[in-house]
Scaffold this motif. Structure first.
Motif, mmCIF file in Angstrom:
data_model
loop_
_atom_site.group_PDB
_atom_site.id
_atom_site.type_symbol
_atom_site.label_atom_id
_atom_site.label_comp_id
_atom_site.label_asym_id
_atom_site.label_seq_id
_atom_site.Cartn_x
_atom_site.Cartn_y
_atom_site.Cartn_z
ATOM 1 N N UNK A 113 -0.481 1.421 -4.905
ATOM 2 C CA UNK A 113 -0.243 -0.014 -4.736
ATOM 3 C C UNK A 113 -1.182 -0.804 -5.645
ATOM 4 N N UNK A 114 -0.903 -2.087 -5.738
ATOM 5 C CA UNK A 114 -1.769 -2.953 -6.525
ATOM 6 C C UNK A 114 -3.159 -3.081 -5.931
ATOM 7 N N UNK A 115 -3.300 -2.767 -4.646
ATOM 8 C CA UNK A 115 -4.609 -2.824 -3.984
ATOM 9 C C UNK A 115 -5.371 -1.509 -4.109
ATOM 10 N N UNK A 116 -4.732 -0.473 -4.657
ATOM 11 C CA UNK A 116 -5.359 0.844 -4.794
ATOM 12 C C UNK A 116 -4.498 1.917 -4.160
ATOM 13 N N UNK A 117 -4.988 3.132 -4.177
ATOM 14 C CA UNK A 117 -4.278 4.246 -3.556
ATOM 15 C C UNK A 117 -4.485 4.177 -2.037
ATOM 16 N N UNK A 118 -3.400 4.000 -1.323
ATOM 17 C CA UNK A 118 -3.469 3.740 0.114
ATOM 18 C C UNK A 118 -2.845 4.887 0.899
#
Length: 221
Positions: A113-118
């Motif tokens: 994701x744009x927030x990082x690997x989730x």
């Protein structure tokens, strides 16, 4: 990273179609379980609109949005978490372990994701350390766990797993939301849900475990 956690209510599946109060400017919005069951056949026929609602909300927020739900596929009920980002449904993660009348899922997933690997853990999967360990070893920058009922043990598990596997864990359940950092410290704990900002350290270690007849334990940063 700005995270919106909402745990104060258990809404109907149409909740997200009219959800305008969620603050914009967040990177990840996490919601607890919706009330009732989500039937895939009814979703496909347009009789219900849960997935449309969560994807639409993620588009309005221009962020990642997650929500827990009970999915029903021709009588096979599972505890699941829907994951969407910027108007696109990334997938549905199912609780891996089947018990309590619920069927088990097939795999754990890490979402880019744009927030990082989730990494996503569903409900009682938090009680199984190997699942959290797998998500951490697969490169999760942070792990989100969405739970239905909240017990006292969930705080202990959230903090212990975050410390043992070196990855922040965001927990969202009915009437309680928590965030534990990599040191196992509870940096957020609320019964209503709120907007919180935190910064994952994203420090990685290469670990060589000792095995019988092979060298000693070595850890490199």
């Amino acid at each position: 990273m700005r995270v919106y956690l909402e745990c104060k209510e258990k809404p109907k599946e149409t909740y997200f179609l009219s959800k305008e109060g969620t603050q914009k400017g967040v990177d990840v919005a996490v919601f607890g379980f919706v009330d009732g069951e989500i039937c895939y056949e009814k979703e496909l026929h347009g009789e219900t609109s849960f997935f449309e609602g969560i994807t639409g909300l993620s588009k309005r927020l221009q962020s990642v949005a997650l929500c827990g739900c009970i999915t029903n596929i021709r009588g096979q009920k599972r505890k699941s978490v829907a994951v969407a980002e910027k108007g696109k449904l990334l997938g549905v993660s199912d609780m891996l372990n089947g018990f309590g009348g619920f069927a088990g899922g097939a795999e754990v997933r890490v979402y880019e994701t744009g927030a990082g690997r989730m990494g996503v853990a569903v409900a009682e999967d938090l009680c199984f350390p190997d699942i959290i360990k797998t998500l951490a070893l697969c490169g999760s920058d942070f792990i989100v766990c969405v739970c239905e009922r909240v017990e006292n043990i969930h705080e202990v598990l959230t903090r212990a797993h975050a410390y043992c596997y070196g990855v922040p864990i965001l927990f969202c359940g009915e009437a309680r939301a928590m965030i534990a950092d990599e040191e196992g410290t509870l940096i957020f704990d609320c019964g209503q849900g709120a907007l919180v900002e935190f910064f994952p350290k994203k420090e990685h270690y290469i670990i060589e475990c000792r095995r019988r007849g092979v060298g000693a334990f070595v850890a490199k940063k």
